[in-house]
Design a protein around this motif. Structure first.
Motif, PDB file in Angstrom:
ATOM      1  N   GLY A   1      -3.445  47.715  43.415  1.00 39.81           N
ATOM      2  CA  GLY A   1      -4.142  46.825  44.346  1.00 39.81           C
ATOM      3  C   GLY A   1      -3.437  45.498  44.532  1.00 39.81           C
ATOM      4  O   GLY A   1      -4.093  44.458  44.639  1.00 39.81           O
ATOM      5  N   CYS A   2      -2.111  45.524  44.583  1.00 39.20           N
ATOM      6  CA  CYS A   2      -1.319  44.290  44.620  1.00 39.20           C
ATOM      7  C   CYS A   2      -1.602  43.457  45.868  1.00 39.20           C
ATOM      8  O   CYS A   2      -1.452  43.951  46.990  1.00 39.20           O
ATOM      9  CB  CYS A   2       0.170  44.612  44.550  1.00 39.20           C
ATOM     10  SG  CYS A   2       0.620  45.599  43.116  1.00 39.20           S
ATOM     11  N   ASN A   3      -1.979  42.199  45.654  1.00 37.70           N
ATOM     12  CA  ASN A   3      -2.264  41.337  46.796  1.00 37.70           C
ATOM     13  C   ASN A   3      -1.011  40.647  47.337  1.00 37.70           C
ATOM     14  O   ASN A   3      -1.095  39.787  48.204  1.00 37.70           O
ATOM     15  CB  ASN A   3      -3.342  40.305  46.460  1.00 37.70           C
ATOM     16  CG  ASN A   3      -3.001  39.463  45.249  1.00 37.70           C
ATOM     17  OD1 ASN A   3      -1.848  39.361  44.852  1.00 37.70           O
ATOM     18  ND2 ASN A   3      -4.018  38.857  44.658  1.00 37.70           N
TER      19      ASN A   3
ATOM     20  N   CYS B   1       1.681  42.824  48.171  1.00 38.54           N
ATOM     21  CA  CYS B   1       2.409  44.038  48.554  1.00 38.54           C
ATOM     22  C   CYS B   1       3.341  43.797  49.744  1.00 38.54           C
ATOM     23  O   CYS B   1       2.951  43.201  50.748  1.00 38.54           O
ATOM     24  CB  CYS B   1       1.418  45.147  48.898  1.00 38.54           C
ATOM     25  SG  CYS B   1       2.226  46.700  49.330  1.00 38.54           S
TER      26      CYS B   1
ATOM     27  N   TYR C   1       2.351  46.673  52.702  1.00 39.03           N
ATOM     28  CA  TYR C   1       0.900  46.821  52.829  1.00 39.03           C
ATOM     29  C   TYR C   1       0.479  47.599  54.066  1.00 39.03           C
ATOM     30  O   TYR C   1      -0.604  48.163  54.125  1.00 39.03           O
ATOM     31  CB  TYR C   1       0.225  45.446  52.828  1.00 39.03           C
ATOM     32  CG  TYR C   1       0.599  44.561  53.993  1.00 39.03           C
ATOM     33  CD1 TYR C   1      -0.124  44.595  55.174  1.00 39.03           C
ATOM     34  CD2 TYR C   1       1.682  43.695  53.909  1.00 39.03           C
ATOM     35  CE1 TYR C   1       0.230  43.795  56.251  1.00 39.03           C
ATOM     36  CE2 TYR C   1       2.041  42.893  54.983  1.00 39.03           C
ATOM     37  CZ  TYR C   1       1.308  42.950  56.150  1.00 39.03           C
ATOM     38  OH  TYR C   1       1.666  42.160  57.219  1.00 39.03           O
TER      39      TYR C   1
ATOM     40  N   LYS D   1      -1.894  50.096  52.042  1.00 45.22           N
ATOM     41  CA  LYS D   1      -3.279  49.626  51.990  1.00 45.22           C
ATOM     42  C   LYS D   1      -4.212  50.370  52.944  1.00 45.22           C
ATOM     43  O   LYS D   1      -5.360  49.986  53.133  1.00 45.22           O
ATOM     44  CB  LYS D   1      -3.337  48.123  52.293  1.00 45.22           C
ATOM     45  CG  LYS D   1      -2.541  47.260  51.313  1.00 45.22           C
ATOM     46  CD  LYS D   1      -2.998  47.450  49.881  1.00 45.22           C
ATOM     47  CE  LYS D   1      -2.211  46.565  48.928  1.00 45.22           C
ATOM     48  NZ  LYS D   1      -2.592  46.794  47.524  1.00 45.22           N
TER      49      LYS D   1
ATOM     50  N   ASN E   1      -4.055  40.256  40.107  1.00 45.74           N
ATOM     51  CA  ASN E   1      -3.220  40.464  41.291  1.00 45.74           C
ATOM     52  C   ASN E   1      -2.930  41.918  41.635  1.00 45.74           C
ATOM     53  O   ASN E   1      -2.430  42.204  42.729  1.00 45.74           O
ATOM     54  CB  ASN E   1      -1.886  39.729  41.109  1.00 45.74           C
ATOM     55  CG  ASN E   1      -2.054  38.230  41.068  1.00 45.74           C
ATOM     56  OD1 ASN E   1      -2.662  37.641  41.950  1.00 45.74           O
ATOM     57  ND2 ASN E   1      -1.534  37.594  40.018  1.00 45.74           N
ATOM     58  N   CYS E   2      -3.218  42.828  40.706  1.00 49.97           N
ATOM     59  CA  CYS E   2      -2.949  44.252  40.957  1.00 49.97           C
ATOM     60  C   CYS E   2      -4.181  45.131  40.771  1.00 49.97           C
ATOM     61  O   CYS E   2      -4.133  46.331  41.054  1.00 49.97           O
ATOM     62  CB  CYS E   2      -1.853  44.754  40.020  1.00 49.97           C
ATOM     63  SG  CYS E   2      -0.342  43.787  40.043  1.00 49.97           S
TER      64      CYS E   2
ATOM     65  N   TYR F   1       1.184  39.829  52.740  1.00 42.85           N
ATOM     66  CA  TYR F   1      -0.172  40.342  52.580  1.00 42.85           C
ATOM     67  C   TYR F   1      -1.166  39.216  52.275  1.00 42.85           C
ATOM     68  O   TYR F   1      -1.379  38.347  53.119  1.00 42.85           O
ATOM     69  CB  TYR F   1      -0.187  41.442  51.518  1.00 42.85           C
ATOM     70  CG  TYR F   1      -1.450  42.263  51.488  1.00 42.85           C
ATOM     71  CD1 TYR F   1      -2.072  42.679  52.663  1.00 42.85           C
ATOM     72  CD2 TYR F   1      -2.020  42.644  50.277  1.00 42.85           C
ATOM     73  CE1 TYR F   1      -3.235  43.443  52.630  1.00 42.85           C
ATOM     74  CE2 TYR F   1      -3.183  43.413  50.234  1.00 42.85           C
ATOM     75  CZ  TYR F   1      -3.788  43.801  51.406  1.00 42.85           C
ATOM     76  OH  TYR F   1      -4.942  44.542  51.362  1.00 42.85           O
ATOM     77  N   LYS F   2      -1.738  39.174  51.090  1.00 42.41           N
ATOM     78  CA  LYS F   2      -2.729  38.151  50.756  1.00 42.41           C
ATOM     79  C   LYS F   2      -2.133  36.952  50.027  1.00 42.41           C
ATOM     80  O   LYS F   2      -2.868  36.076  49.582  1.00 42.41           O
ATOM     81  CB  LYS F   2      -3.845  38.778  49.907  1.00 42.41           C
ATOM     82  CG  LYS F   2      -4.665  39.828  50.641  1.00 42.41           C
ATOM     83  CD  LYS F   2      -5.762  40.382  49.751  1.00 42.41           C
ATOM     84  CE  LYS F   2      -6.602  41.415  50.487  1.00 42.41           C
ATOM     85  NZ  LYS F   2      -7.678  41.976  49.633  1.00 42.41           N
ATOM     86  N   MET F   3      -0.820  36.906  49.921  1.00 46.69           N
ATOM     87  CA  MET F   3      -0.158  35.776  49.272  1.00 46.69           C
ATOM     88  C   MET F   3       0.721  35.029  50.276  1.00 46.69           C
ATOM     89  O   MET F   3       1.833  34.612  49.950  1.00 46.69           O
ATOM     90  CB  MET F   3       0.674  36.240  48.074  1.00 46.69           C
ATOM     91  CG  MET F   3      -0.129  36.402  46.802  1.00 46.69           C
ATOM     92  SD  MET F   3       0.933  36.406  45.343  1.00 46.69           S
ATOM     93  CE  MET F   3      -0.304  36.545  44.035  1.00 46.69           C
TER      94      MET F   3
END
Length: 330
Positions: A80-82, A84, A87, A91, A185-186, A251-253
């Protein structure tokens, strides 16, 4: 009878998540699901894309350098890496409209037609399509094509042998050296990854390399890096090639800055303090930190500038100057 079937839950044991699935329900990976009798993968026989890549892109630096790999992936992931980097395919669940139907035989024949030394199971984690991966790998080996896996190593011990049986080279993504990082984070745990890495090194003939993506203020502290390199030294060997790669926002970062070059150089130097023999920078171009040199006499054996690779000796498996054996397959 039908109601009983609907209420029955089957555990997917491929990875440590052990998702318990009702009929038609998908696991965390958005790929594996229960048909009421067993767990299967919706993407079996379908790929999200193909490319012919230099093997160095995986990254594998000690596995037939300068050769090419037919790379392909599927959809979904059990991590679940944020942060990725892939993604757009990892995802989401199976997207048939974006998929290419490809049998294991077709994949192998394509690799042969293009003169690829290996097939690389990459882009998303091939563990979640274990059946597809292992069928293809078996046929590839029977036809003289090598198999390369790029994975996070988040696989149950029960499936270690089956997954790695026909794999020749693997790059395992060691996301960090902190349980807190893996949980935050994962959405995973570090212990199963470390156990997988130890299994590959000690119990298989697979050529192993590790990659850690250094993310600013997340997993790049000197203390954490020292713990990682100490673990590698004491649980594996100083022979294991280690890639230290620069992060770019994804992605989310997206709020995180890119990893600066000096951070990678510092990490490289710390790894060398632990006498790791083969340490490489990633996602930056730096000749010094991407060159393979003899760990004993320091003679340059393979020079790299990005994916431009120059082998400087006839047989890089042995140093021509001092006779030191170089880890890998050449």
């Amino acid at each position: 009878m039908e109601n009983n079937l609907k209420n029955t839950k089957i555990t997917c044991e491929i990875c440590p998540r052990n998702c318990k699935l009702s009929v038609g329900q998908f696991g965390f990976c958005k790929t594996r699901f229960s048909n009421g009798e067993k767990i299967t993968s919706q993407t079996d026989g379908y790929a999200s894309g193909f490319a012919i890549d230099p093997i160095e892109k995986k990254p594998l630096y000690h596995f037939y350098p300068t050769s090419t790999a037919l790379s392909f992936g599927t959809f979904g992931c059990n991590m679940g890496c944020n942060f990725c980097q892939n993604y757009n395919i990892s995802k989401i669940g199976f997207q048939k409209q974006y998929a290419t139907k490809a049998t294991p035989e077709q994949i192998v024949n394509t690799s042969l037609a293009h003169g690829c030394k290996s097939i690389a199971y990459t882009y998303n984690d091939p563990i979640i399509t274990l059946e597809y991966t292992t069928k293809t790998a078996k046929i590839a080996k029977e036809n003289g094509v090598k198999n390369v896996a790029v994975t996070a190593g988040y696989i149950s011990e029960k499936y270690w042998q089956e997954f790695f049986e026909n794999i020749d080279g693997v790059n395992i993504d060691l996301k960090a050296f902190s349980e807190d990082f893996y949980k935050k984070n994962c959405l995973a745990h570090i212990s199963p990854v470390l156990e997988t890495i130890k299994y590959v090194w000690h119990d298989t003939p697979v050529e192993l390399e590790l990659t850690t993506l250094l993310i600013p203020q997340e997993n790049d502290s000197f203390d954490e890096l020292k713990r990682e390199f100490d673990w590698i030294t004491n649980n594996l060997s100083t022979d294991v090639p280690v890639h230290l790669s620069a992060f770019h926002p994804s992605y989310k970062m997206l709020q995180k800055p890119r990893t600066d070059v000096q951070t990678i150089i510092n990490a490289y130097n710390i790894a060398k303090e632990f006498e790791l023999k083969y340490v490489y920078s990633g996602n930056i171009i730096d000749n010094l930190t991407s060159t393979t040199s003899c760990p004993k006499c320091k003679l340059k054996l393979i020079e790299r500038a990005g994916y431009n690779v120059k082998i400087l000796t006839e047989n890089p498996s042995i140093c021509p100057n001092c006779g030191e054996k170089i880890y890998g397959r050449f």
